[in-house]
Motif scaffolding. Structure first.
Motif, PDB file in Angstrom:
ATOM      1  N   THR A 118       0.839  -1.205   0.000  1.00  0.00           N
ATOM      2  CA  THR A 118       0.000   0.000   0.000  1.00  0.00           C
ATOM      3  C   THR A 118       0.868   1.247   0.000  1.00  0.00           C
ATOM      4  N   LEU A 119       1.917   1.265   0.794  1.00  0.00           N
ATOM      5  CA  LEU A 119       2.835   2.400   0.814  1.00  0.00           C
ATOM      6  C   LEU A 119       3.499   2.573  -0.546  1.00  0.00           C
ATOM      7  N   HIS A 120       3.895   1.470  -1.155  1.00  0.00           N
ATOM      8  CA  HIS A 120       4.496   1.516  -2.495  1.00  0.00           C
ATOM      9  C   HIS A 120       3.518   2.142  -3.501  1.00  0.00           C
ATOM     10  N   LEU A 121       2.274   1.693  -3.458  1.00  0.00           N
ATOM     11  CA  LEU A 121       1.270   2.265  -4.364  1.00  0.00           C
ATOM     12  C   LEU A 121       1.099   3.767  -4.156  1.00  0.00           C
ATOM     13  N   LEU A 122       1.005   4.173  -2.910  1.00  0.00           N
ATOM     14  CA  LEU A 122       0.768   5.589  -2.604  1.00  0.00           C
ATOM     15  C   LEU A 122       1.943   6.485  -2.979  1.00  0.00           C
ATOM     16  N   THR A 123       3.148   5.945  -2.914  1.00  0.00           N
ATOM     17  CA  THR A 123       4.323   6.779  -3.160  1.00  0.00           C
ATOM     18  C   THR A 123       4.933   6.619  -4.547  1.00  0.00           C
ATOM     19  N   MET A 124       4.737   5.468  -5.181  1.00  0.00           N
ATOM     20  CA  MET A 124       5.457   5.189  -6.423  1.00  0.00           C
ATOM     21  C   MET A 124       4.596   5.122  -7.679  1.00  0.00           C
ATOM     22  N   ARG A 125       3.304   4.951  -7.524  1.00  0.00           N
ATOM     23  CA  ARG A 125       2.470   4.761  -8.712  1.00  0.00           C
ATOM     24  C   ARG A 125       2.552   5.949  -9.676  1.00  0.00           C
ATOM     25  N   ASP A 126       2.399   7.161  -9.184  1.00  0.00           N
ATOM     26  CA  ASP A 126       2.424   8.324 -10.072  1.00  0.00           C
ATOM     27  C   ASP A 126       3.751   8.482 -10.815  1.00  0.00           C
ATOM     28  N   PRO A 127       4.907   8.418 -10.119  1.00  0.00           N
ATOM     29  CA  PRO A 127       6.155   8.556 -10.878  1.00  0.00           C
ATOM     30  C   PRO A 127       6.415   7.400 -11.847  1.00  0.00           C
ATOM     31  N   VAL A 128       6.042   6.180 -11.457  1.00  0.00           N
ATOM     32  CA  VAL A 128       6.212   5.047 -12.375  1.00  0.00           C
ATOM     33  C   VAL A 128       5.293   5.216 -13.577  1.00  0.00           C
ATOM     34  N   GLN A 129       4.055   5.603 -13.317  1.00  0.00           N
ATOM     35  CA  GLN A 129       3.090   5.822 -14.407  1.00  0.00           C
ATOM     36  C   GLN A 129       3.614   6.877 -15.385  1.00  0.00           C
ATOM     37  N   ALA A 130       4.148   7.962 -14.854  1.00  0.00           N
ATOM     38  CA  ALA A 130       4.643   9.045 -15.705  1.00  0.00           C
ATOM     39  C   ALA A 130       5.877   8.645 -16.509  1.00  0.00           C
ATOM     40  N   THR A 131       6.676   7.739 -15.963  1.00  0.00           N
ATOM     41  CA  THR A 131       7.931   7.372 -16.616  1.00  0.00           C
ATOM     42  C   THR A 131       7.784   6.190 -17.569  1.00  0.00           C
ATOM     43  N   TRP A 132       7.167   5.107 -17.113  1.00  0.00           N
ATOM     44  CA  TRP A 132       7.096   3.883 -17.906  1.00  0.00           C
ATOM     45  C   TRP A 132       5.677   3.404 -18.183  1.00  0.00           C
ATOM     46  N   GLY A 133       4.724   3.942 -17.458  1.00  0.00           N
ATOM     47  CA  GLY A 133       3.376   3.404 -17.496  1.00  0.00           C
ATOM     48  C   GLY A 133       3.231   2.382 -16.379  1.00  0.00           C
ATOM     49  N   TRP A 134       2.027   2.244 -15.841  1.00  0.00           N
ATOM     50  CA  TRP A 134       1.787   1.362 -14.706  1.00  0.00           C
ATOM     51  C   TRP A 134       1.132   0.077 -15.175  1.00  0.00           C
ATOM     52  N   ASP A 135       1.823  -1.016 -15.047  1.00  0.00           N
ATOM     53  CA  ASP A 135       1.290  -2.345 -15.313  1.00  0.00           C
ATOM     54  C   ASP A 135       1.146  -3.000 -13.943  1.00  0.00           C
ATOM     55  N   ALA A 136      -0.084  -3.098 -13.434  1.00  0.00           N
ATOM     56  CA  ALA A 136      -0.323  -3.540 -12.066  1.00  0.00           C
ATOM     57  C   ALA A 136       0.260  -4.930 -11.789  1.00  0.00           C
ATOM     58  N   ASP A 137       0.085  -5.853 -12.708  1.00  0.00           N
ATOM     59  CA  ASP A 137       0.603  -7.209 -12.490  1.00  0.00           C
ATOM     60  C   ASP A 137       2.126  -7.212 -12.431  1.00  0.00           C
ATOM     61  N   ASP A 138       2.758  -6.492 -13.341  1.00  0.00           N
ATOM     62  CA  ASP A 138       4.217  -6.418 -13.364  1.00  0.00           C
ATOM     63  C   ASP A 138       4.739  -5.727 -12.105  1.00  0.00           C
ATOM     64  N   GLN A 139       4.101  -4.650 -11.699  1.00  0.00           N
ATOM     65  CA  GLN A 139       4.543  -3.944 -10.500  1.00  0.00           C
ATOM     66  C   GLN A 139       4.416  -4.812  -9.259  1.00  0.00           C
ATOM     67  N   ARG A 140       3.327  -5.563  -9.149  1.00  0.00           N
ATOM     68  CA  ARG A 140       3.160  -6.425  -7.984  1.00  0.00           C
ATOM     69  C   ARG A 140       4.199  -7.540  -7.980  1.00  0.00           C
ATOM     70  N   ARG A 141       4.483  -8.096  -9.147  1.00  0.00           N
ATOM     71  CA  ARG A 141       5.505  -9.146  -9.241  1.00  0.00           C
ATOM     72  C   ARG A 141       6.867  -8.597  -8.813  1.00  0.00           C
ATOM     73  N   ARG A 142       7.202  -7.410  -9.307  1.00  0.00           N
ATOM     74  CA  ARG A 142       8.490  -6.784  -8.944  1.00  0.00           C
ATOM     75  C   ARG A 142       8.544  -6.464  -7.448  1.00  0.00           C
ATOM     76  N   PHE A 143       7.444  -5.920  -6.930  1.00  0.00           N
ATOM     77  CA  PHE A 143       7.383  -5.599  -5.507  1.00  0.00           C
ATOM     78  C   PHE A 143       7.577  -6.858  -4.662  1.00  0.00           C
ATOM     79  N   ASP A 144       6.823  -7.920  -4.981  1.00  0.00           N
ATOM     80  CA  ASP A 144       6.919  -9.154  -4.204  1.00  0.00           C
ATOM     81  C   ASP A 144       8.331  -9.730  -4.243  1.00  0.00           C
ATOM     82  N   ALA A 145       8.970  -9.692  -5.403  1.00  0.00           N
ATOM     83  CA  ALA A 145      10.345 -10.210  -5.504  1.00  0.00           C
ATOM     84  C   ALA A 145      11.292  -9.393  -4.629  1.00  0.00           C
TER      85      ALA A 145
END
Length: 71
Positions: free
Chosen positions: A24-51
């Motif tokens: 949840t903290l990752h979503l609140l702090t990183m979603r906007d900058p990731v979206q602006a830079t690369w686009g937000w792919d929820a499945d990919d982001q969750r996989r990367r976060f979990d790893a």
């Protein structure tokens, strides 16, 4: 306003139960900058976060911050 002289800040090792709070903290702090830079792919982001969470948890390098007895 908080009285700084009575504020207690703590640091503890994270544990597996902290995963969703950290996500949840990752979503609140990183979603906007990731979206602006690369686009937000929820499945990919969750996989990367979990790893990363699993790697850092296993290495005992992941910490949770507490304030006055609350994470």
């Amino acid at each position: 306003m908080r009285d700084a002289s009575t504020t207690r800040i703590s640091l503890r090792l994270a544990n597996p139960a902290d995963r969703e709070t950290a996500w949840t903290l990752h979503l609140l702090t990183m979603r906007d900058p990731v979206q602006a830079t690369w686009g937000w792919d929820a499945d990919d982001q969750r996989r990367r976060f979990d790893a990363a969470f699993d790697r850092d948890l296993g290495a005992a390098t992941l910490r949770m911050i507490g304030l006055d007895g609350h994470d």
